[in-house]
Design a protein around this motif. Sequence first.
Motif, PDB file in Angstrom:
ATOM      1  N   THR A 164     -26.549 -89.142  84.818  1.00  0.00           N
ATOM      2  CA  THR A 164     -27.386 -88.164  85.518  1.00  0.00           C
ATOM      3  C   THR A 164     -27.402 -88.492  87.012  1.00  0.00           C
ATOM      4  N   GLU A 165     -26.269 -88.942  87.546  1.00  0.00           N
ATOM      5  CA  GLU A 165     -26.235 -89.325  88.951  1.00  0.00           C
ATOM      6  C   GLU A 165     -26.340 -88.111  89.870  1.00  0.00           C
ATOM      7  N   GLY A 166     -25.905 -86.945  89.422  1.00  0.00           N
ATOM      8  CA  GLY A 166     -26.079 -85.734  90.216  1.00  0.00           C
ATOM      9  C   GLY A 166     -27.389 -85.040  89.938  1.00  0.00           C
ATOM     10  N   GLY A 167     -27.950 -85.305  88.769  1.00  0.00           N
ATOM     11  CA  GLY A 167     -29.183 -84.656  88.371  1.00  0.00           C
ATOM     12  C   GLY A 167     -29.177 -84.368  86.885  1.00  0.00           C
ATOM     13  N   ALA A 168     -30.085 -83.526  86.467  1.00  0.00           N
ATOM     14  CA  ALA A 168     -30.196 -83.161  85.054  1.00  0.00           C
ATOM     15  C   ALA A 168     -30.516 -81.680  84.948  1.00  0.00           C
ATOM     16  N   LEU A 169     -30.001 -81.064  83.909  1.00  0.00           N
ATOM     17  CA  LEU A 169     -30.306 -79.678  83.595  1.00  0.00           C
ATOM     18  C   LEU A 169     -31.014 -79.682  82.248  1.00  0.00           C
ATOM     19  N   SER A 170     -32.287 -79.305  82.257  1.00  0.00           N
ATOM     20  CA  SER A 170     -33.116 -79.396  81.060  1.00  0.00           C
ATOM     21  C   SER A 170     -33.490 -77.999  80.578  1.00  0.00           C
ATOM     22  N   ILE A 171     -33.110 -77.695  79.339  1.00  0.00           N
ATOM     23  CA  ILE A 171     -33.420 -76.397  78.726  1.00  0.00           C
ATOM     24  C   ILE A 171     -34.586 -76.591  77.766  1.00  0.00           C
ATOM     25  N   ASP A 593     -21.385 -95.593  90.739  1.00  0.00           N
ATOM     26  CA  ASP A 593     -22.810 -95.748  91.004  1.00  0.00           C
ATOM     27  C   ASP A 593     -23.188 -94.982  92.262  1.00  0.00           C
ATOM     28  N   VAL A 594     -24.403 -94.462  92.274  1.00  0.00           N
ATOM     29  CA  VAL A 594     -24.867 -93.704  93.428  1.00  0.00           C
ATOM     30  C   VAL A 594     -26.261 -94.150  93.831  1.00  0.00           C
ATOM     31  N   LYS A 595     -26.481 -94.205  95.136  1.00  0.00           N
ATOM     32  CA  LYS A 595     -27.807 -94.432  95.705  1.00  0.00           C
ATOM     33  C   LYS A 595     -28.174 -93.213  96.531  1.00  0.00           C
ATOM     34  N   SER A 596     -29.415 -92.792  96.416  1.00  0.00           N
ATOM     35  CA  SER A 596     -29.858 -91.579  97.088  1.00  0.00           C
ATOM     36  C   SER A 596     -31.112 -91.850  97.906  1.00  0.00           C
ATOM     37  N   TYR A 597     -31.151 -91.280  99.107  1.00  0.00           N
ATOM     38  CA  TYR A 597     -32.309 -91.354  99.992  1.00  0.00           C
ATOM     39  C   TYR A 597     -32.700 -89.919 100.314  1.00  0.00           C
ATOM     40  N   GLU A 598     -33.933 -89.563 100.013  1.00  0.00           N
ATOM     41  CA  GLU A 598     -34.337 -88.160 100.105  1.00  0.00           C
ATOM     42  C   GLU A 598     -35.718 -88.033 100.728  1.00  0.00           C
ATOM     43  N   ASN A 613     -39.999 -74.495 100.793  1.00  0.00           N
ATOM     44  CA  ASN A 613     -39.650 -75.846 100.362  1.00  0.00           C
ATOM     45  C   ASN A 613     -38.334 -76.266 100.995  1.00  0.00           C
ATOM     46  N   LEU A 614     -38.241 -77.542 101.290  1.00  0.00           N
ATOM     47  CA  LEU A 614     -37.059 -78.058 101.947  1.00  0.00           C
ATOM     48  C   LEU A 614     -36.819 -79.490 101.489  1.00  0.00           C
ATOM     49  N   ALA A 615     -35.573 -79.856 101.298  1.00  0.00           N
ATOM     50  CA  ALA A 615     -35.215 -81.240 100.956  1.00  0.00           C
ATOM     51  C   ALA A 615     -33.989 -81.636 101.746  1.00  0.00           C
ATOM     52  N   ALA A 616     -33.972 -82.871 102.226  1.00  0.00           N
ATOM     53  CA  ALA A 616     -32.800 -83.441 102.898  1.00  0.00           C
ATOM     54  C   ALA A 616     -32.476 -84.758 102.218  1.00  0.00           C
ATOM     55  N   TYR A 617     -31.193 -85.002 101.982  1.00  0.00           N
ATOM     56  CA  TYR A 617     -30.837 -86.193 101.223  1.00  0.00           C
ATOM     57  C   TYR A 617     -29.522 -86.785 101.724  1.00  0.00           C
ATOM     58  N   MET A 618     -29.361 -88.063 101.459  1.00  0.00           N
ATOM     59  CA  MET A 618     -28.111 -88.794 101.650  1.00  0.00           C
ATOM     60  C   MET A 618     -27.790 -89.504 100.352  1.00  0.00           C
ATOM     61  N   MET A 619     -26.572 -89.362  99.874  1.00  0.00           N
ATOM     62  CA  MET A 619     -26.138 -90.089  98.679  1.00  0.00           C
ATOM     63  C   MET A 619     -24.861 -90.869  99.007  1.00  0.00           C
ATOM     64  N   ASP A 620     -24.860 -92.127  98.613  1.00  0.00           N
ATOM     65  CA  ASP A 620     -23.690 -92.979  98.762  1.00  0.00           C
ATOM     66  C   ASP A 620     -23.199 -93.381  97.382  1.00  0.00           C
ATOM     67  N   ARG A 621     -21.941 -93.060  97.101  1.00  0.00           N
ATOM     68  CA  ARG A 621     -21.392 -93.310  95.769  1.00  0.00           C
ATOM     69  C   ARG A 621     -20.289 -94.351  95.857  1.00  0.00           C
ATOM     70  N   THR A 650     -16.956 -96.026 100.113  1.00  0.00           N
ATOM     71  CA  THR A 650     -18.171 -95.281  99.791  1.00  0.00           C
ATOM     72  C   THR A 650     -17.944 -93.791  99.975  1.00  0.00           C
ATOM     73  N   THR A 651     -18.120 -93.044  98.914  1.00  0.00           N
ATOM     74  CA  THR A 651     -18.096 -91.585  99.006  1.00  0.00           C
ATOM     75  C   THR A 651     -19.432 -91.117  99.560  1.00  0.00           C
ATOM     76  N   LYS A 652     -19.378 -90.306 100.601  1.00  0.00           N
ATOM     77  CA  LYS A 652     -20.602 -89.839 101.244  1.00  0.00           C
ATOM     78  C   LYS A 652     -20.906 -88.404 100.829  1.00  0.00           C
ATOM     79  N   ILE A 653     -22.129 -88.183 100.412  1.00  0.00           N
ATOM     80  CA  ILE A 653     -22.606 -86.842 100.080  1.00  0.00           C
ATOM     81  C   ILE A 653     -23.908 -86.636 100.837  1.00  0.00           C
ATOM     82  N   ARG A 654     -23.970 -85.603 101.641  1.00  0.00           N
ATOM     83  CA  ARG A 654     -25.144 -85.316 102.461  1.00  0.00           C
ATOM     84  C   ARG A 654     -25.528 -83.855 102.255  1.00  0.00           C
ATOM     85  N   GLY A 655     -26.812 -83.566 102.286  1.00  0.00           N
ATOM     86  CA  GLY A 655     -27.177 -82.184 102.050  1.00  0.00           C
ATOM     87  C   GLY A 655     -28.567 -81.803 102.484  1.00  0.00           C
ATOM     88  N   ILE A 656     -28.751 -80.507 102.603  1.00  0.00           N
ATOM     89  CA  ILE A 656     -30.046 -79.887 102.872  1.00  0.00           C
ATOM     90  C   ILE A 656     -30.206 -78.729 101.900  1.00  0.00           C
TER      91      ILE A 656
END
Length: 834
Positions: A164-171, A593-598, A613-621, A650-656
């Motif tokens: 669930t390093e990217g997240g989870a989809l719960s039904i 492995d991934v570390k996330s700062y949000e 609502n707004l979210a900003a995050y940095m993920m290092d994989r 390190t794979t960098k993933i950044r987002g808003i």
Amino acid sequence: MFDRITKATLLASAALVAMNAPVAIGQDQAPQTSTAADADMGLGEIVVTATKRETNLQETPIAMAVLGTEALKDRHVQSLYDLADGSVPSLRIATFEARQSALTIGIRGIVPLDANQPAREQGVGIYVDGVYLGRQHGLNAALFDVERVEVLKGPQGTLFGRNTEGGALSIVSKAPSGEWGGRLDAGIGNYGARTGSFHINLPKTAGFSIKLDGVIQHQDETTKNPLAGQVGWNYYNRKGLRAAVRWEPTSSITNDFSYDVAKDENTPFYSQLLNYNPNNCVAGPVANSPRCQLPGINYTTLSGTVRPVLPGVVINGDTRMKTADIGVPQQVSTDKTHGFTNNLRWTVSPEIELRSITAWRGVDVEQWDNSGGAHRPPIVNLTASCTQAAPCGFSRYSLAGLRQRQFTQELQAVGSVGSVDYVAGLFYFNEHVSDDASTPNSNGVYLNGQGQPVYVTLDPCRGSGGFGSIRGCRSIDRASEVWSKSYAAYGQLTWNATSQLHFTVGARYTQDKKRGVLHFFRNVNYDLPANAAIVAGNGYKPLDEKWNRFNPMATIAYDVTNDVHVYAKYATGYRAGGASSRTANYEAFDPEDVKSYEAGLKADFWDRRARFNLAAYMMDRKDSQIDISFIQFAGGSSVNVLRTINAGGTTKIRGIEADLTVQPVDGLTLNASYAYTYTKIPLVPITFTAGGVTSQPYLQQFYIPFTPRNAASGSVDYSLPIGGDAAVKFHVDANYAQATQAFDQFETKADASFLVNGRISFADLDVGYGRKLTLSVWGRNLFDKQYVFRRDPSNSLPAAPTTNITTGNIGNVLGDYGNFNAPRTFGAEASIRF
């Protein structure tokens, strides 16, 4: 630009916003669940279970989107693939290859190219009523009576665990109500579509409440097959039954048991030839055709001749073909899913609730994918050597079988003691998967006496060794078997230091064990002692690995006011390792492995008629799992395989992510969502060996597929009362995604997309005896936009080296092939509640 944002700045941003503005950060679109009685109060409260307890979405420090029952109906979402239009911009759903029988699901740039193998895992966890689904197969079955779909963004490694390093989809399914009532639905549409469902609640008797659900969904093909008696493409026929029983022996004990069974018959999307030799490949020095370069290889010379297009083959990169150019054998793929879930909850005291979630599930898949015809390998060179006695074969019939069984057991303790809320749990997962795959040619072509091409359908059981399509006559390309076990213990504490300030810490310890074997590769039976020398020469080694992971998380949340909430979060997650059954040596790879700062903020304002609502995050994989098309020498010949390796660096993933919901007047709701996702995998050194010579390391750029840099979604909902509870409801939504790669090895992109859906309904019409009737018309892709969602350039580039490392062969170059999205669909439905 995100590379210049430091972790400290990101974690401090929530506090900065809290000091300067009562506005918001936090999640994507969350459709409202407010009732008519709440209209004067503005946007209603949305209850979610992302923290294993029921909480208000706006007060939950997790970036997430929620699609409720009405939102799913308005968008005519019948299966998970219907969310591929971009309803939630951060959620990306695509088919694996062109197949509807296996979905690739990603969130925030965690999107695996090939999670289709038994020893390969997903990066986003899929849960149904709290139960983790181990395979992506069968995910596109019809949805039952869904209460909501929760999209949790970012690593969920503490409460949800592995993969669930990217997240989870719960039904979340609707539970039995214990009161007599139900709903009957029926609908028709273009392309022969017809749907029907029933949802019945029986009265509570002796503490037992029962709910029964049944679903049928059918659509004829949207691209026809000219071969008589064969199915076309983008066809589906889904059926499912579910029974749920709620037992409440006392006021403190609730036990929910459910059993479901479903069958999904489908065919893939049609793969068209989009262009011819788009990279202008010609024999001679590479300088003469500089675009004709295979990633990761420094060819200096090109040899061979680009293949001519077979007579009758259509090149069309602009529009979706309504009828295939050459008819081929094609039958439906079949996904069968079944399983039970038992969810026991016991409120021991006001301070503690004990839970047990037990589940057993299975999926069986028979894949029949003949979507490419003459557009994908093998590419035929029609010469006099193609005779009636020995026609030249083409049309790769991709056949596969998969059988999966899983058992899961989770124990939880949830409660509050004073100012501390807690969750603690133990988790056990046991999975057994086996698969096989074959790729025979289904068609042949030869020149008759007048030099004219003649197309034939090959015998499905031909050759002395059997090289046809039916079972028992297949040459097995690969077959493998995997046993996986996972054990975990986790806990999470939230200290409500004041009525406004909240500290959360959590951690999960996981041990994964995975054992796998390769039974066949290139029709060589690895289990036979007689083949021991070949197997050893291939460098085969069974998979027998164990990995341990510790995943911590920490969150600081502050309620600026009753309507404004900010948070800063650190979270971790990982995706388990495995082995590639597409290699002769069963090449293993490690977890990533991934570390996330949000940082996030969620706010209601304008008397709760607006929500921003707004979210900003940095993920290092670290140790990113990437796939490489590679030449491997097995059994004395060169074989094109798909390796999976762990990339260094390190794979960098950044987002808003931003979301705005406004209810300017009663009955009118406006939504807008946006996601910006930046991804960068560091250059990976690649070497090739051919003719006994190994190349110097070549730095190759890889990409994260199906992840647009910019994506957005918007919707308008208007409800006009017409007396009593009845209303006329209007819905329209528009969804945009920028062009993105479809493969992690190729820079080539598919097309940008812009899709509009709509629905008009006359809702809750009183027809007497307590019955309510809803009549609606709906449309998906209303403007019939056509775009290529998957573009494969492998037919447009030189082959990987087999004899030397300086000369590339263009003898199999033809052109890009790819898949267009589904055409405009529309229909009418009737639903009656009683």
